[in-house]
Design a protein around this motif. Structure first.
Motif, PDB file in Angstrom:
ATOM      1  N   MET A   1       0.798  -1.226   0.000  1.00 54.16           N
ATOM      2  CA  MET A   1       0.000   0.000   0.000  1.00 54.16           C
ATOM      3  C   MET A   1       0.832   1.279   0.000  1.00 54.16           C
ATOM      4  SD  MET A   1      -3.134  -1.233   2.482  1.00 54.16           S
ATOM      5  CE  MET A   1      -4.389  -0.203   1.728  1.00 54.16           C
ATOM      6  N   ALA A   2       2.114   1.163   0.369  1.00 57.75           N
ATOM      7  CA  ALA A   2       2.990   2.340   0.364  1.00 57.75           C
ATOM      8  C   ALA A   2       4.135   2.197  -0.623  1.00 57.75           C
ATOM      9  CB  ALA A   2       3.549   2.585   1.765  1.00 57.75           C
ATOM     10  N   GLY A   3       4.422   0.960  -1.053  1.00 58.88           N
ATOM     11  CA  GLY A   3       5.520   0.748  -1.978  1.00 58.88           C
ATOM     12  C   GLY A   3       6.880   0.749  -1.303  1.00 58.88           C
ATOM     13  N   CYS A   4       6.897   0.590   0.024  1.00 55.36           N
ATOM     14  CA  CYS A   4       8.149   0.566   0.771  1.00 55.36           C
ATOM     15  C   CYS A   4       7.906  -0.089   2.121  1.00 55.36           C
ATOM     16  CB  CYS A   4       8.700   1.989   0.964  1.00 55.36           C
ATOM     17  SG  CYS A   4       7.661   3.039   2.032  1.00 55.36           S
ATOM     18  N   THR A   5       8.957  -0.275   2.905  1.00 52.03           N
ATOM     19  CA  THR A   5       8.806  -0.824   4.247  1.00 52.03           C
ATOM     20  C   THR A   5       8.419   0.279   5.222  1.00 52.03           C
ATOM     21  OG1 THR A   5      11.092  -0.418   4.902  1.00 52.03           O
ATOM     22  CG2 THR A   5      10.630  -2.490   3.742  1.00 52.03           C
ATOM     23  N   PRO A   6       7.877  -0.071   6.395  1.00 49.89           N
ATOM     24  CA  PRO A   6       7.580   0.956   7.396  1.00 49.89           C
ATOM     25  C   PRO A   6       8.804   1.779   7.771  1.00 49.89           C
ATOM     26  CG  PRO A   6       6.549  -1.121   8.017  1.00 49.89           C
ATOM     27  CD  PRO A   6       7.432  -1.416   6.850  1.00 49.89           C
ATOM     28  N   ARG A   7       9.956   1.141   7.917  1.00 48.25           N
ATOM     29  CA  ARG A   7      11.151   1.880   8.325  1.00 48.25           C
ATOM     30  C   ARG A   7      11.591   2.865   7.246  1.00 48.25           C
ATOM     31  NH1 ARG A   7      12.740  -0.292  13.043  1.00 48.25           N
ATOM     32  NH2 ARG A   7      12.229  -2.489  13.442  1.00 48.25           N
ATOM     33  N   THR A   8      11.499   2.456   5.986  1.00 52.30           N
ATOM     34  CA  THR A   8      11.836   3.382   4.905  1.00 52.30           C
ATOM     35  C   THR A   8      10.918   4.593   4.939  1.00 52.30           C
ATOM     36  OG1 THR A   8      12.698   1.636   3.478  1.00 52.30           O
ATOM     37  CG2 THR A   8      11.945   3.647   2.393  1.00 52.30           C
ATOM     38  N   TRP A   9       9.625   4.358   5.134  1.00 49.68           N
ATOM     39  CA  TRP A   9       8.669   5.467   5.189  1.00 49.68           C
ATOM     40  C   TRP A   9       8.978   6.405   6.342  1.00 49.68           C
ATOM     41  CZ3 TRP A   9       4.538   6.372   8.798  1.00 49.68           C
ATOM     42  CH2 TRP A   9       3.692   7.427   8.409  1.00 49.68           C
ATOM     43  N   LEU A  10       9.308   5.853   7.499  1.00 52.57           N
ATOM     44  CA  LEU A  10       9.616   6.691   8.655  1.00 52.57           C
ATOM     45  C   LEU A  10      10.836   7.568   8.400  1.00 52.57           C
ATOM     46  CD1 LEU A  10       8.956   4.183  11.579  1.00 52.57           C
ATOM     47  CD2 LEU A  10       7.705   6.299  11.140  1.00 52.57           C
ATOM     48  N   VAL A  11      11.869   7.001   7.780  1.00 46.73           N
ATOM     49  CA  VAL A  11      13.062   7.782   7.487  1.00 46.73           C
ATOM     50  C   VAL A  11      12.743   8.889   6.485  1.00 46.73           C
ATOM     51  CG1 VAL A  11      15.344   7.700   6.388  1.00 46.73           C
ATOM     52  CG2 VAL A  11      14.682   5.947   8.048  1.00 46.73           C
ATOM     53  N   GLU A  12      11.982   8.564   5.446  1.00 43.06           N
ATOM     54  CA  GLU A  12      11.632   9.562   4.424  1.00 43.06           C
ATOM     55  C   GLU A  12      10.809  10.695   5.004  1.00 43.06           C
ATOM     56  OE1 GLU A  12      11.318   6.769   0.398  1.00 43.06           O
ATOM     57  OE2 GLU A  12       9.511   7.459   1.418  1.00 43.06           O
ATOM     58  N   GLU A  13       9.848  10.365   5.855  1.00 42.45           N
ATOM     59  CA  GLU A  13       8.854  11.329   6.298  1.00 42.45           C
ATOM     60  C   GLU A  13       9.171  11.972   7.652  1.00 42.45           C
ATOM     61  OE1 GLU A  13       6.130  12.295   4.536  1.00 42.45           O
ATOM     62  OE2 GLU A  13       6.820  11.059   2.886  1.00 42.45           O
ATOM     63  N   LEU A  14      10.314  11.641   8.254  1.00 40.24           N
ATOM     64  CA  LEU A  14      10.593  12.080   9.618  1.00 40.24           C
ATOM     65  C   LEU A  14      10.345  13.571   9.868  1.00 40.24           C
ATOM     66  CD1 LEU A  14      11.517  11.237  12.425  1.00 40.24           C
ATOM     67  CD2 LEU A  14      13.882  11.690  11.714  1.00 40.24           C
ATOM     68  N   PRO A  15      10.780  14.483   8.991  1.00 37.37           N
ATOM     69  CA  PRO A  15      10.540  15.902   9.289  1.00 37.37           C
ATOM     70  C   PRO A  15       9.060  16.263   9.366  1.00 37.37           C
ATOM     71  CG  PRO A  15      12.153  15.636   7.537  1.00 37.37           C
ATOM     72  CD  PRO A  15      11.507  14.302   7.745  1.00 37.37           C
ATOM     73  N   PHE A  16       8.199  15.440   8.752  1.00 38.12           N
ATOM     74  CA  PHE A  16       6.786  15.765   8.696  1.00 38.12           C
ATOM     75  C   PHE A  16       5.986  15.024   9.762  1.00 38.12           C
ATOM     76  CE2 PHE A  16       8.758  15.565   4.472  1.00 38.12           C
ATOM     77  CZ  PHE A  16       8.826  16.916   4.227  1.00 38.12           C
ATOM     78  N   LEU A  17       6.676  14.300  10.649  1.00 42.21           N
ATOM     79  CA  LEU A  17       5.993  13.504  11.666  1.00 42.21           C
ATOM     80  C   LEU A  17       6.119  14.119  13.050  1.00 42.21           C
ATOM     81  CD1 LEU A  17       7.270   9.960  10.604  1.00 42.21           C
ATOM     82  CD2 LEU A  17       5.348  11.246   9.710  1.00 42.21           C
ATOM     83  N   GLN A  18       6.649  15.329  13.133  1.00 41.17           N
ATOM     84  CA  GLN A  18       6.980  15.882  14.431  1.00 41.17           C
ATOM     85  C   GLN A  18       5.814  16.531  15.156  1.00 41.17           C
ATOM     86  OE1 GLN A  18      10.086  15.206  15.565  1.00 41.17           O
ATOM     87  NE2 GLN A  18      10.106  14.050  13.661  1.00 41.17           N
ATOM     88  N   ASP A  19       4.730  16.785  14.480  1.00 43.76           N
ATOM     89  CA  ASP A  19       3.577  17.432  15.105  1.00 43.76           C
ATOM     90  C   ASP A  19       2.443  16.429  15.245  1.00 43.76           C
ATOM     91  OD1 ASP A  19       1.405  18.969  15.888  1.00 43.76           O
ATOM     92  OD2 ASP A  19       2.046  20.703  14.711  1.00 43.76           O
ATOM     93  N   PRO A  20       2.279  15.810  16.420  1.00 45.57           N
ATOM     94  CA  PRO A  20       1.238  14.790  16.582  1.00 45.57           C
ATOM     95  C   PRO A  20      -0.160  15.348  16.427  1.00 45.57           C
ATOM     96  CG  PRO A  20       2.217  15.352  18.707  1.00 45.57           C
ATOM     97  CD  PRO A  20       3.043  16.017  17.655  1.00 45.57           C
ATOM     98  N   GLU A  21      -0.325  16.645  16.675  1.00 44.13           N
ATOM     99  CA  GLU A  21      -1.646  17.241  16.514  1.00 44.13           C
ATOM    100  C   GLU A  21      -2.047  17.277  15.047  1.00 44.13           C
ATOM    101  OE1 GLU A  21      -4.120  21.332  17.571  1.00 44.13           O
ATOM    102  OE2 GLU A  21      -1.958  21.260  17.844  1.00 44.13           O
ATOM    103  N   ALA A  22      -1.052  17.492  14.177  1.00 47.07           N
ATOM    104  CA  ALA A  22      -1.357  17.576  12.748  1.00 47.07           C
ATOM    105  C   ALA A  22      -1.702  16.227  12.154  1.00 47.07           C
ATOM    106  CB  ALA A  22      -0.154  18.173  12.003  1.00 47.07           C
ATOM    107  N   PHE A  23      -1.022  15.180  12.603  1.00 47.26           N
ATOM    108  CA  PHE A  23      -1.232  13.894  11.986  1.00 47.26           C
ATOM    109  C   PHE A  23      -1.511  12.794  12.986  1.00 47.26           C
ATOM    110  CE2 PHE A  23       0.995  16.134   8.571  1.00 47.26           C
ATOM    111  CZ  PHE A  23       0.143  15.848   7.517  1.00 47.26           C
TER     112      PHE A  23
END
Length: 282
Positions: A256-278
């Motif tokens: 569903m993402a075309g990658c592993t969970p760890r790959t996604w976390l590394v790619e998206e890390l700067p955008f995961l810092q605000d828990p209220e947003a996501f």
């Protein structure tokens, strides 16, 4: 790893829209180095408006959708990633739409948009096509969110179509409430329909079969948990979200993402810092 500077602005829509729209998310990103963002499946359709350069679709694996670009778009429910080309600097608004309210808001059903990204100008609500210019001219997030409230309330008021059957609405809400972890046969039984009739009616309105919808809702819940990676890591996410094990979760991510969970976390890390947003939303 991306070192982008990211800021958010969030607001709930006007009370008149609460059954149709979950929230508005304004975003501004500077010094983005990640070339491609993965738009992942989830329980909302999304209306996205760029306040800078047009949004560029690079690929949508498994879909007939071709690469294109839009200043304002609506993305239907989908079971695979939408690969979005990223500019160095980006700003825009992301609106989370309830699948059961799309017919009222946009004049088309969620089923008609399923698996597709559509230009706002192609929808049967021509007034929405001017939203990108209006929002870009607005001085701040509060004014933009007010403009969205007025535009969407006006669009909803133009609807002459009835909403989905109460049974479909009930089934969708239960799928969301239970994170996709409810047997489809039980939903049909509780409604009092045969499983075949339920699946046909549900698919006709939502654009995904009940089984596909449950899978997308569960995956969305897993990605929300991953954004706040719990102490138990991937194994805890898999157990909480109803996957057989961590390997099952990883296989779903590849599909569903075309990658592993760890790959996604590394790619998206700067955008995961605000828990209220996501963070996980009710």
């Amino acid at each position: 790893m991306d070192t982008a500077e990211v800021s958010w602005a969030l607001r709930r829509p006007h009370p008149a829209l609460h059954a149709l729209v979950s929230r508005y998310i304004g975003y501004r990103q500077r010094d983005v180095s990640l070339a491609v963002h993965r738009g992942l499946p989830g329980r909302h359709l999304t209306l996205i408006i760029s306040l800078e350069e047009p949004i560029r679709l690079v690929d949508m694996p498994g879909s007939p959708q071709r690469p294109d670009h839009w200043q304002g778009l609506v993305s239907g429910l989908h079971a695979g990633p939408a690969l979005i080309g990223q500019d160095r600097n980006q700003s825009g608004i992301h609106v989370e739409l309830n699948p059961l309210g799309v017919r009222t808001l946009l004049g088309v059903s969620a089923a008609e948009l399923s698996g597709w990204i559509v230009d706002l100008a192609q929808l049967p609500r021509p007034d929405l096509a001017s939203l990108p210019d209006q929002l870009r001219a607005a001085p701040d997030w509060a004014t933009r969110f007010d403009l969205l409230d007025r535009a969407l309330i006006d669009s909803a008021s133009r609807s002459s179509r009835t909403g989905p059957a109460d049974e479909i609405g009930w089934a969708w809400r239960r799928l969301v409430t239970e994170g996709g972890a409810v047997p489809i046969a039980r939903l049909a039984e509780d409604i009092g329909w045969s499983r075949r009739h339920f699946s046909e009616r549900f698919s006709r309105e939502v654009g995904l079969s009940p089984k596909q919808a449950a899978r997308v809702v569960r995956f969305g819940r897993a990605t929300e948990m991953l954004r706040r990676l719990p102490p138990g890591g991937l194994a805890e996410v898999a157990s909480t979200c109803g996957y057989f094990d961590q390997a099952h979760l990883s296989n779903e991510f590849r599909s569903m993402a075309g990658c592993t969970p760890r790959t996604w976390l590394v790619e998206e890390l700067p955008f995961l810092q605000d828990p209220e947003a996501f963070g996980e939303q009710s």
